[in-house]
Design a protein around this motif. Structure first.
Motif, short mmCIF file in Angstrom:
data_model
loop_
_atom_site.label_atom_id
_atom_site.label_comp_id
_atom_site.label_asym_id
_atom_site.label_seq_id
_atom_site.Cartn_x
_atom_site.Cartn_y
_atom_site.Cartn_z
N LEU A 60 -2.47 -0.36 -9.66
CA LEU A 60 -1.30 0.36 -8.64
C LEU A 60 -1.59 -0.08 -7.09
O LEU A 60 -0.70 -0.46 -6.52
CB LEU A 60 -1.43 1.69 -9.03
CG LEU A 60 -0.39 2.71 -7.97
CD1 LEU A 60 0.95 2.14 -8.29
CD2 LEU A 60 -0.66 4.18 -8.44
N ALA A 61 -3.00 0.18 -6.62
CA ALA A 61 -3.12 0.13 -5.27
C ALA A 61 -2.64 -1.21 -4.59
O ALA A 61 -2.26 -1.37 -3.42
CB ALA A 61 -4.54 0.41 -5.17
N LYS A 62 -3.15 -2.28 -5.56
CA LYS A 62 -2.85 -3.90 -4.99
C LYS A 62 -1.48 -3.97 -4.94
O LYS A 62 -0.94 -4.50 -4.06
CB LYS A 62 -3.58 -4.54 -6.15
CG LYS A 62 -3.40 -6.00 -5.86
CD LYS A 62 -4.08 -6.97 -6.97
CE LYS A 62 -3.57 -8.50 -6.92
NZ LYS A 62 -4.14 -9.33 -7.75
N VAL A 79 2.52 10.35 -3.79
CA VAL A 79 1.25 9.76 -3.91
C VAL A 79 1.17 8.60 -4.39
O VAL A 79 -0.09 7.70 -3.94
CB VAL A 79 0.23 10.91 -4.76
CG1 VAL A 79 0.45 12.28 -4.05
CG2 VAL A 79 0.70 10.98 -6.31
N ASP A 80 2.04 8.01 -5.35
CA ASP A 80 1.69 6.84 -5.89
C ASP A 80 2.32 5.36 -4.98
O ASP A 80 2.17 4.62 -5.25
CB ASP A 80 2.40 6.65 -7.29
CG ASP A 80 2.01 7.49 -8.22
OD1 ASP A 80 0.66 7.61 -8.23
OD2 ASP A 80 2.57 8.17 -9.03
N LEU A 81 2.65 6.02 -3.88
CA LEU A 81 3.23 5.09 -3.00
C LEU A 81 2.35 4.75 -1.77
O LEU A 81 2.59 4.01 -0.94
CB LEU A 81 4.49 5.56 -2.48
CG LEU A 81 5.70 5.69 -3.60
CD1 LEU A 81 6.91 6.53 -2.82
CD2 LEU A 81 6.12 4.48 -4.28
N ALA A 82 1.05 5.54 -1.94
CA ALA A 82 -0.05 5.37 -0.55
C ALA A 82 -0.14 3.78 -0.50
O ALA A 82 -0.51 2.84 -1.51
CB ALA A 82 -1.10 5.84 -0.96
N GLY A 83 -0.12 3.22 0.73
CA GLY A 83 -0.48 1.79 1.19
C GLY A 83 1.11 1.08 1.30
O GLY A 83 0.91 -0.14 1.76
N ALA A 84 2.17 1.69 0.94
CA ALA A 84 3.44 0.91 1.08
C ALA A 84 3.68 1.12 2.68
O ALA A 84 3.10 1.70 3.37
CB ALA A 84 4.52 1.49 0.20
N LYS A 85 4.53 0.18 3.14
CA LYS A 85 4.73 -0.07 4.41
C LYS A 85 5.43 1.24 4.98
O LYS A 85 6.24 1.88 4.22
CB LYS A 85 5.50 -1.23 4.80
CG LYS A 85 4.73 -2.49 4.83
CD LYS A 85 5.68 -3.93 5.23
CE LYS A 85 4.92 -5.02 5.37
NZ LYS A 85 5.80 -6.19 5.96
#
Length: 373
Positions: A60-62, A79-85
């Motif tokens: 997921l994170a990648k 919370v599952d979208l952490a790291g998206a722009k």
């Protein structure tokens, strides 16, 4: 432009928001596509198939890292979208009227939520309409599941031992799902009738070889309601319809209900007394069971028996045909984004008509008029 496809985490969700076919098409537009490992498992699509189509695969994170657009079936938790722009688009089913906390969370997190179920029902958006594509499959599956539960033959069969009469199938609600249910039941050889509150559907019912059952003494809706759906009826019409249905339903072997009103609980079409009037061994399929149900006593994903009648309905009917449902849903996604793809910008740029209809959040605020009114 990086597009991320996540594995669905909602209970019972077996579909996936992109297939190898649409992955190739997005890459053809110049996008990079990343798919979370085992995202396609429920739809019988392997990670290797995605990789062969040109997608990155991983955890997921990648997959989410630096994503400009996230595609889903059910909207993922923030919370599952952490790291998206910042400001990333998320296009999925949001159930906006019943999940306002989720919409608020998207606004607070700065994501742009695009609700696929708010796609306007206009000619140029037909190929983007996930509700229609999924309802089509749901109408088909409702008949197949009903036939399996019924335990008798659908078509008339003439044998040396005697004649088996054709099953009588009654479809209540003639939208996309209802029309497909009529067509499927006819193909299986049933004697089919159908009803709707919209008088304009009579010709559609007849064109499929079914018998229209309509209230004639009280006026219904001449055309479509908002967005192509029916609207609520007057008390006078509801009473007349209940009397008509009570008389007709007692003669039926299988009844399929499909009535939904966006943003409200599903209307009650069949009462316990009407169920009791049916023959033992009859079947009712409630396609609206996840929205409160058209049928008294129906429960999602359970077989409920009342007065010898089996009442069934799935929380996610299209998900029972995950491979085909995913293929159609993913094409809806591609048709939506590709229709607005700006080659110079290397990304989609939505116009006002469709953009304003589907956009729920933008710049940290809830902006959709249907949620603000």
């Amino acid at each position: 432009m990086r597009i991320a496809i996540l594995k669905e985490r909602a209970a019972g969700e077996s579909r996936v928001a992109a297939t190898p076919e649409t992955v190739k098409k997005f890459i053809g537009l110049g996008a990079t596509v990343a798919v979370e490992s085992s995202a396609g498992e429920g739809a019988s699509i392997s990670d290797e198939a995605y990789a062969e189509a040109g997608a990155e695969t991983g955890e997921l994170a990648k997959v989410v890292k630096d994503a400009d657009i996230v595609l889903g079936i059910q909207a993922p938790d923030v919370v599952d979208l952490a790291g998206a722009k910042p400001g990333a688009w998320v296009a999925a089913l949001f159930d906006p009227f019943n999940a306002k906390d989720r919409v608020e969370a998207y606004a607070k997190a700065g994501f742009e939520a695009l609700s696929m179920e708010f796609m306007p029902r206009i000619t140029r958006a037909q190929s983007m309409d996930v509700l229609s594509s999924q309802s089509n499959l749901a109408g088909y599956k409702a008949v197949i599941a009903s036939a399996d539960t019924y335990g008798r033959a659908f078509p008339m069969m003439m044998t040396a031992a005697g004649t088996v009469q054709a099953a009588r199938v009654f479809v209540m609600g003639v939208g996309v799902a209802g029309l497909q249910a009529i067509a499927t039941a006819k193909r299986l050889g049933a004697q089919v009738s159908a009803t709707d509150v919209r008088s304009a559907t009579k010709e559609q019912i007849q064109s499929l070889g079914a018998k229209p059952i309509f209230v004639e003494s009280v006026e219904g809706i001449e055309g479509e309601g908002s967005g192509g759906y029916a609207t609520e009826m007057s008390e006078e019409y509801q009473k007349a319809q209940a009397e008509l249905v009570s008389e007709h339903i007692a003669k039926q072997d299988i009844v399929i209900t499909t009535a939904l009103i966006p943003g409200r609980a599903a209307p009650r079409l069949i009462s316990d007394a009407q169920i009791a009037s049916m023959k033992p061994g009859s079947v009712i399929f409630d396609l609206a069971v996840a929205a409160g149900g058209n049928v008294e006593g129906s429960r999602p994903d359970e077989v409920v028996e009342r007065h010898g009648v089996k009442i069934i309905g799935f929380a996610n009917t299209a998900g029972h045909l995950a491979a085909d449902a995913s293929a159609l849903f993913s094409r809806n996604h591609f048709n939506f984004l590709s229709a607005f793809w700006d080659k110079e910008a290397g990304k989609p740029v939505l116009d006002e008509e469709i953009g304003d209809a589907v956009r729920l959040t933008q710049d940290g605020k809830v902006v959709n008029e249907r949620l603000l009114s």
